[in-house]
Enzyme design. Structure first.
Site, mmCIF file in Angstrom:
data_model
loop_
_atom_site.group_PDB
_atom_site.id
_atom_site.type_symbol
_atom_site.label_atom_id
_atom_site.label_comp_id
_atom_site.label_asym_id
_atom_site.label_seq_id
_atom_site.Cartn_x
_atom_site.Cartn_y
_atom_site.Cartn_z
ATOM 1 N N ARG A 153 6.101 1.583 -3.073
ATOM 2 C CA ARG A 153 5.321 0.342 -2.945
ATOM 3 C C ARG A 153 3.919 0.535 -3.530
ATOM 4 O O ARG A 153 3.638 0.164 -4.670
ATOM 5 C CB ARG A 153 5.272 -0.076 -1.461
ATOM 6 C CG ARG A 153 4.826 -1.511 -1.245
ATOM 7 C CD ARG A 153 3.333 -1.695 -1.248
ATOM 8 N NE ARG A 153 2.641 -0.916 -0.233
ATOM 9 C CZ ARG A 153 1.327 -0.798 -0.193
ATOM 10 N NH1 ARG A 153 0.562 -1.407 -1.092
ATOM 11 N NH2 ARG A 153 0.738 -0.035 0.733
ATOM 12 N N ASP A 154 3.034 1.189 -2.799
ATOM 13 C CA ASP A 154 1.673 1.403 -3.308
ATOM 14 C C ASP A 154 1.728 2.186 -4.618
ATOM 15 O O ASP A 154 0.956 1.945 -5.552
ATOM 16 C CB ASP A 154 0.866 2.193 -2.258
ATOM 17 C CG ASP A 154 -0.615 1.856 -2.259
ATOM 18 O OD1 ASP A 154 -1.071 1.196 -3.205
ATOM 19 O OD2 ASP A 154 -1.319 2.266 -1.322
ATOM 20 N N HIS A 185 -4.682 6.274 5.569
ATOM 21 C CA HIS A 185 -4.126 5.924 4.247
ATOM 22 C C HIS A 185 -5.238 6.165 3.217
ATOM 23 O O HIS A 185 -6.115 5.330 3.028
ATOM 24 C CB HIS A 185 -3.722 4.446 4.301
ATOM 25 C CG HIS A 185 -3.176 3.869 3.045
ATOM 26 N ND1 HIS A 185 -1.851 3.500 2.894
ATOM 27 C CD2 HIS A 185 -3.764 3.536 1.872
ATOM 28 C CE1 HIS A 185 -1.663 2.974 1.699
ATOM 29 N NE2 HIS A 185 -2.811 2.988 1.049
ATOM 30 N N HIS A 218 -6.628 6.969 -0.572
ATOM 31 C CA HIS A 218 -6.475 7.117 -2.021
ATOM 32 C C HIS A 218 -7.362 8.290 -2.423
ATOM 33 O O HIS A 218 -8.329 8.629 -1.736
ATOM 34 C CB HIS A 218 -6.839 5.814 -2.725
ATOM 35 C CG HIS A 218 -5.766 4.767 -2.536
ATOM 36 N ND1 HIS A 218 -4.917 4.386 -3.541
ATOM 37 C CD2 HIS A 218 -5.389 4.075 -1.435
ATOM 38 C CE1 HIS A 218 -4.062 3.484 -3.071
ATOM 39 N NE2 HIS A 218 -4.322 3.264 -1.795
ATOM 40 N N CYS A 273 -4.229 -0.172 -6.399
ATOM 41 C CA CYS A 273 -4.054 -1.559 -6.013
ATOM 42 C C CYS A 273 -4.592 -2.412 -7.152
ATOM 43 O O CYS A 273 -5.691 -2.159 -7.647
ATOM 44 C CB CYS A 273 -4.809 -1.842 -4.713
ATOM 45 S SG CYS A 273 -4.827 -3.583 -4.285
ATOM 46 N N ASN A 316 -2.690 7.426 -4.502
ATOM 47 C CA ASN A 316 -2.741 7.812 -3.094
ATOM 48 C C ASN A 316 -2.751 9.334 -2.987
ATOM 49 O O ASN A 316 -2.387 10.035 -3.933
ATOM 50 C CB ASN A 316 -1.482 7.313 -2.367
ATOM 51 C CG ASN A 316 -1.435 5.813 -2.226
ATOM 52 O OD1 ASN A 316 -1.345 5.108 -3.208
ATOM 53 N ND2 ASN A 316 -1.506 5.325 -1.009
HETATM 54 P P1 HMG Z 1 -2.150 -17.844 -2.665
HETATM 55 O O1 HMG Z 1 -2.198 -18.257 -4.094
HETATM 56 O O2 HMG Z 1 -3.344 -18.100 -1.826
HETATM 57 O O3 HMG Z 1 -0.864 -18.440 -1.929
HETATM 58 O O4 HMG Z 1 -1.770 -16.313 -2.630
HETATM 59 P P2 HMG Z 1 -0.286 -19.858 -1.812
HETATM 60 O O5 HMG Z 1 0.331 -19.946 -0.458
HETATM 61 O O6 HMG Z 1 -1.284 -20.895 -2.252
HETATM 62 O O7 HMG Z 1 0.917 -19.828 -2.892
HETATM 63 C C1 HMG Z 1 0.691 -19.678 -4.277
HETATM 64 C C2 HMG Z 1 2.007 -19.343 -4.947
HETATM 65 O O8 HMG Z 1 2.457 -18.058 -4.475
HETATM 66 C C3 HMG Z 1 3.122 -20.321 -4.632
HETATM 67 O O9 HMG Z 1 3.998 -20.318 -5.754
HETATM 68 C C4 HMG Z 1 3.823 -19.686 -3.480
HETATM 69 O O10 HMG Z 1 5.158 -20.068 -3.337
HETATM 70 C C5 HMG Z 1 3.744 -18.215 -3.851
HETATM 71 P P3 HMG Z 1 3.912 -21.437 -6.906
HETATM 72 O O11 HMG Z 1 4.079 -22.744 -6.186
HETATM 73 O O12 HMG Z 1 2.551 -21.281 -7.535
HETATM 74 O O13 HMG Z 1 5.036 -21.054 -7.825
HETATM 75 N N1 HMG Z 1 3.810 -17.329 -2.689
HETATM 76 C C6 HMG Z 1 4.683 -16.335 -2.578
HETATM 77 N N2 HMG Z 1 5.655 -15.886 -3.393
HETATM 78 C C7 HMG Z 1 6.386 -14.827 -2.969
HETATM 79 N N3 HMG Z 1 6.158 -14.215 -1.789
HETATM 80 C C8 HMG Z 1 5.213 -14.640 -0.952
HETATM 81 C C9 HMG Z 1 4.423 -15.747 -1.339
HETATM 82 N N4 HMG Z 1 3.404 -16.417 -0.759
HETATM 83 C C10 HMG Z 1 3.040 -17.370 -1.603
HETATM 84 N N5 HMG Z 1 5.019 -14.009 0.209
HETATM 85 C C11 HMG Z 1 -0.840 -14.393 -1.574
HETATM 86 C C12 HMG Z 1 -1.721 -15.610 -1.416
HETATM 87 C C13 HMG Z 1 -1.066 -13.489 -0.400
HETATM 88 C C14 HMG Z 1 0.618 -14.831 -1.612
HETATM 89 C C15 HMG Z 1 -1.186 -13.674 -2.909
HETATM 90 O O14 HMG Z 1 -2.570 -13.499 -3.001
HETATM 91 C C16 HMG Z 1 -0.496 -12.363 -3.040
HETATM 92 O O15 HMG Z 1 0.731 -12.287 -3.143
HETATM 93 N N6 HMG Z 1 -1.248 -11.260 -3.074
HETATM 94 C C17 HMG Z 1 -0.651 -9.947 -3.204
HETATM 95 C C18 HMG Z 1 -1.632 -8.934 -2.861
HETATM 96 C C19 HMG Z 1 -1.015 -7.561 -2.904
HETATM 97 O O16 HMG Z 1 0.188 -7.374 -2.865
HETATM 98 N N7 HMG Z 1 -1.890 -6.538 -2.991
HETATM 99 C C20 HMG Z 1 -1.482 -5.185 -2.980
HETATM 100 C C21 HMG Z 1 -1.022 -4.744 -1.620
HETATM 101 S S1 HMG Z 1 -2.374 -4.411 -0.485
HETATM 102 C C22 HMG Z 1 -2.787 -2.772 -0.807
HETATM 103 O O17 HMG Z 1 -2.318 -2.196 -1.750
HETATM 104 C C23 HMG Z 1 -3.672 -2.032 0.153
HETATM 105 C C24 HMG Z 1 -2.909 -1.046 1.034
HETATM 106 O O18 HMG Z 1 -2.224 -0.090 0.244
HETATM 107 C C25 HMG Z 1 -3.877 -0.318 1.972
HETATM 108 C C26 HMG Z 1 -5.080 0.292 1.248
HETATM 109 O O19 HMG Z 1 -4.905 0.993 0.234
HETATM 110 O O20 HMG Z 1 -6.171 0.050 1.758
HETATM 111 C C27 HMG Z 1 -1.868 -1.765 1.913
HETATM 112 MG MG MG Z 2 -3.150 1.651 -0.673
#
Ligand code: HMG
Ligand code: MG
Length: 312
Positions: free
Chosen positions: A23-24, A215, A217, A248, A257
């Site tokens: 994933r990450d 967690h 990096h 990310c 990581n």
């Molecule tokens: P948004 O644009 O505010 O959402 O995004 P929305 O509800 O307005 O929807 C916009 C579009 O996204 C729509 O599609 C929805 O259907 C779709 P459209 O009508 O434009 O075709 N949508 C989705 N599609 C699939 N799955 C869903 C979903 N929700 C809405 N669940 C949202 C908000 C959160 C969805 C967006 O910003 C997003 O997906 N962000 C992803 C962020 C991400 O994955 N970041 C990396 C992970 S976090 C990380 O790595 C940190 C961590 O490792 C810890 C650390 O290192 O600190 C965990």
């Molecule tokens: Mg991370």
């Protein structure tokens, strides 16, 4: 080299590693891998002895195309008994998809910094917590545990330093909501050991250390030192990623990581059990690095692959 037995009372006998590679590790790679290769990586990781593997995320494919088709990844897994295959779910839509795919547990992800929250999930911290409530409720209804992440616990790419009290505040809200474990994320890898201890100290005023995970990096090479600092405080759940893959898309400059091989080498060297077989881990690392066409970022992995030195 023989393994030194841990001589501090405070160090745990055993540490649980939560594997982030699929994933990450893959979410920020230039190469977008097929569901088949992603599931093959997970199947190989499952042979190493890892018991907790994050298998994908159910986020917008426009935001993170690398994680599109996570349902196919789940579909292709050769599931092993005793292994928890988890998934990231930012909202109810993501949760429903993860549930349909057969995720064993889900994770919601908040940030200690407003700037990162906006960039990463397009809403404020308060809005994100509000969004997570129905996810946690639905997960509980279906008997799934929910992990909570707090990102940017020691620094934010948009806001700089982050107060440990801000981290503790968000972590506590996730805990009160019903997350069974809170993973503290140094998303951009800027933290150093005493800061890490400070964050843990503030957070553990609200949440038992046994329910906290770290967690890290490794952007500035501090991840292992930070892990050791927190082990000394009784923490025993560590997130890591095979071959040190990771990053990310919304954390510019963040590198991989903490490498699973590096932390396994360190823990085994200190006489701390992980249940992980280094040989199998090295095979999984070679597999994924070959698929991505990149070298491993794990020092231990590189050294062990080159040397005749017995692996830990
Ligand atoms: P948004 O644009 O505010 O959402 O995004 P929305 O509800 O307005 O929807 C916009 C579009 O996204 C729509 O599609 C929805 O259907 C779709 P459209 O009508 O434009 O075709 N949508 C989705 N599609 C699939 N799955 C869903 C979903 N929700 C809405 N669940 C949202 C908000 C959160 C969805 C967006 O910003 C997003 O997906 N962000 C992803 C962020 C991400 O994955 N970041 C990396 C992970 S976090 C990380 O790595 C940190 C961590 O490792 C810890 C650390 O290192 O600190 C965990
Ligand atoms: Mg991370």
């Amino acid at each position: 080299m023989s393994s030194d037995t841990a001589n501090s009372q405070q160090l745990p006998d055993r540490v649980t590693l939560v594997e982030m590679g699929a994933r990450d590790g893959l979410q920020n790679q230039l190469e977008i891998l097929s569901a088949g290769i992603r599931s093959e990586l997970i199947n190989r990781l499952a042979r190493t002895g890892l018991k907790r593997i994050e298998a994908g995320s159910f986020v917008s494919p426009k935001a993170v195309p690398q994680m599109a088709d996570s349902y196919k990844v789940f579909d292709l897994l050769h599931r092993q008994p005793g292994i928890t295959y988890g998934a990231l779910t930012p909202n109810l839509k993501g949760f429903e998809a993860a549930l349909a795919a057969g995720a064993d547990e889900v994770a919601v992800f908040a940030s200690a910094s407003e700037g990162f929250s906006q960039k990463n999930i397009n809403c404020s911290i308060a809005e994100s917590l509000h969004r997570f409530e129905p996810v946690v409720a639905a997960a509980k209804k279906h008997g799934l545990n929910v992990r909570g992440y707090v990102s940017c616990v020691m620094g934010c790419p948009y806001e700089g330093d982050i107060r440990p009290s801000a981290v503790a505040g968000v972590a506590e809200q996730l805990w009160q909501m019903g997350c069974y474990e809170i993973s503290l994320g140094d998303t951009i890898g800027v933290g150093t050991p005493l800061n890490a201890k400070k964050v843990l100290e503030h957070t553990s005023r609200h949440i038992p250390v046994s329910a906290l995970a770290a967690h890290f990096h490794n952007t500035y090479g501090q991840a292992l030192a930070n892990v050791l600092a927190l082990l000394e405080e009784g923490l025993s759940v560590i997130d890591s990623s095979v071959a040190g893959l990771g990053g990310c898309p919304y954390a510019p400059g963040a590198s991989g990581n903490l490498a699973t091989e590096d932390v396994v080498y360190m823990l085994h060297g200190m006489g701390i059990k992980t249940g992980i077989n280094m040989e199998e881990l090295l095979k999984a690392a070679t597999f994924i690095c070959d698929q991505l066409g990149i070298p491993s970022r794990s020092n231990a992995g590189l050294a062990l692959s080159r040397s005749s030195h017995p692996s830990r």
